[in-house]
Design an enzyme around this catalytic site. Sequence first.
Site, PDB file in Angstrom:
ATOM      1  N   GLY A  12       0.778  -1.228   0.000  1.00  0.00           N
ATOM      2  CA  GLY A  12       0.000   0.000   0.000  1.00  0.00           C
ATOM      3  C   GLY A  12       0.811   1.280   0.000  1.00  0.00           C
ATOM      4  O   GLY A  12       0.341   2.309   0.482  1.00  0.00           O
ATOM      5  N   SER A  13       2.020   1.262  -0.612  1.00  0.00           N
ATOM      6  CA  SER A  13       2.773   2.520  -0.631  1.00  0.00           C
ATOM      7  C   SER A  13       2.092   3.554  -1.528  1.00  0.00           C
ATOM      8  O   SER A  13       2.183   4.762  -1.266  1.00  0.00           O
ATOM      9  CB  SER A  13       4.222   2.292  -1.062  1.00  0.00           C
ATOM     10  OG  SER A  13       4.316   1.970  -2.426  1.00  0.00           O
ATOM     11  N   LYS A  87      -6.427  -8.555  -8.479  1.00  0.00           N
ATOM     12  CA  LYS A  87      -7.570  -9.318  -8.999  1.00  0.00           C
ATOM     13  C   LYS A  87      -8.263  -8.529 -10.101  1.00  0.00           C
ATOM     14  O   LYS A  87      -8.219  -7.294 -10.115  1.00  0.00           O
ATOM     15  CB  LYS A  87      -8.583  -9.591  -7.879  1.00  0.00           C
ATOM     16  CG  LYS A  87      -8.014 -10.379  -6.724  1.00  0.00           C
ATOM     17  CD  LYS A  87      -7.815 -11.814  -7.118  1.00  0.00           C
ATOM     18  CE  LYS A  87      -7.271 -12.602  -5.940  1.00  0.00           C
ATOM     19  NZ  LYS A  87      -6.944 -13.974  -6.285  1.00  0.00           N
ATOM     20  N   HIS A 105       0.056   1.063 -13.303  1.00  0.00           N
ATOM     21  CA  HIS A 105       0.834  -0.086 -13.758  1.00  0.00           C
ATOM     22  C   HIS A 105       2.308   0.325 -13.804  1.00  0.00           C
ATOM     23  O   HIS A 105       2.626   1.416 -14.286  1.00  0.00           O
ATOM     24  CB  HIS A 105       0.354  -0.516 -15.153  1.00  0.00           C
ATOM     25  CG  HIS A 105       1.023  -1.776 -15.625  1.00  0.00           C
ATOM     26  ND1 HIS A 105       0.637  -3.009 -15.192  1.00  0.00           N
ATOM     27  CD2 HIS A 105       2.060  -1.966 -16.471  1.00  0.00           C
ATOM     28  CE1 HIS A 105       1.414  -3.932 -15.753  1.00  0.00           C
ATOM     29  NE2 HIS A 105       2.279  -3.321 -16.539  1.00  0.00           N
ATOM     30  N   ASP A 146      -5.144  -4.044 -17.928  1.00  0.00           N
ATOM     31  CA  ASP A 146      -4.202  -3.044 -18.463  1.00  0.00           C
ATOM     32  C   ASP A 146      -4.561  -2.531 -19.858  1.00  0.00           C
ATOM     33  O   ASP A 146      -3.674  -2.106 -20.600  1.00  0.00           O
ATOM     34  CB  ASP A 146      -2.765  -3.625 -18.507  1.00  0.00           C
ATOM     35  CG  ASP A 146      -2.303  -4.100 -17.141  1.00  0.00           C
ATOM     36  OD1 ASP A 146      -2.734  -3.519 -16.143  1.00  0.00           O
ATOM     37  OD2 ASP A 146      -1.515  -5.065 -17.090  1.00  0.00           O
TER      38      ASP A 146
HETATM   39  C1  GAR Z   1       3.027  -0.989  -7.642  1.00  0.00           C
HETATM   40  O1  GAR Z   1       4.294  -0.963  -8.231  1.00  0.00           O
HETATM   41  C2  GAR Z   1       1.952  -1.060  -8.724  1.00  0.00           C
HETATM   42  O2  GAR Z   1       2.272  -0.346  -9.877  1.00  0.00           O
HETATM   43  C3  GAR Z   1       1.931  -2.531  -8.995  1.00  0.00           C
HETATM   44  O3  GAR Z   1       2.015  -3.143  -7.735  1.00  0.00           O
HETATM   45  C4  GAR Z   1       2.795  -2.288  -6.873  1.00  0.00           C
HETATM   46  C5  GAR Z   1       2.021  -2.059  -5.596  1.00  0.00           C
HETATM   47  O4  GAR Z   1       2.788  -1.397  -4.641  1.00  0.00           O
HETATM   48  N1  GAR Z   1       0.718  -2.911  -9.698  1.00  0.00           N
HETATM   49  C6  GAR Z   1       0.682  -3.808 -10.668  1.00  0.00           C
HETATM   50  O5  GAR Z   1       1.657  -4.451 -11.017  1.00  0.00           O
HETATM   51  C7  GAR Z   1      -0.691  -4.003 -11.307  1.00  0.00           C
HETATM   52  N2  GAR Z   1      -0.574  -4.702 -12.557  1.00  0.00           N
HETATM   53  P1  GAR Z   1       2.115  -0.758  -3.348  1.00  0.00           P
HETATM   54  O6  GAR Z   1       1.241  -1.826  -2.695  1.00  0.00           O
HETATM   55  O7  GAR Z   1       3.294  -0.404  -2.472  1.00  0.00           O
HETATM   56  O8  GAR Z   1       1.322   0.452  -3.768  1.00  0.00           O
END
Ligand code: GAR
Length: 195
Positions: A12-13, A87, A105, A146
């Site tokens: 969740g950053s 999901k 993304h 996407d």
């Molecule tokens: C982020 O880098 C986001 O772009 C990616 O997951 C990470 C979540 O980080 N999302 C995907 O790859 C979706 N296809 P976070 O939980 O620290 O925000």
Amino acid sequence: MTRIAVLASGGGSNLQALLDAIDALGTSAPARVVLVASDRAGAGALDRARRRGIATAVLADPADGAALDALLAGHGVELVVLAGYLKLVPRQVVERFDGAIVNIHPALLPAFGGPGMYGQRVHAAVLASGARESGATVHLVSEEYDRGAILAQQRVAVEPGDTVATLSARVLAAEHELYPLTILQLAARLSARAQ
Ligand code: GAR
């Protein structure tokens, strides 16, 4: 004041970056986060929300569109933000939030996207391809992974000697700048439309 729900599967950053951006705007913020929901009970994003007194939910069945739709309606949600949510969002929800559901993304779509392309896998694919740049893409969510309309992109260089860890950190820093800005611009447009 646009009411946002954040759906997240991981740490969740990006949620944190959004909360910080809203805090920084104070009373002039065009939006607030009213709900954080996850498919994973252990998601760090839920802890971040709880610490802020934001309502949280764990989705028993992420494919249950009626349940998710009811949850969002119950919190008066107007904008759905996917932040590391892994999901597929059910059709019913994508249709009801047409133009008001966004994702980030960690690459420059349409390259390096689609089913199975998430998190570290994306950066590994970028490095394996020999691409000289990568970045972050914010896009509207459609029923295919996407593939919705692109709202904003931020480019970063792929440096010689980059590893998945160094590239993902550089892209994540770009995400934390780009996503709150794009979400709050969209929220401002949505609240202007609602008035
Ligand atoms: C982020 O880098 C986001 O772009 C990616 O997951 C990470 C979540 O980080 N999302 C995907 O790859 C979706 N296809 P976070 O939980 O620290 O925000």
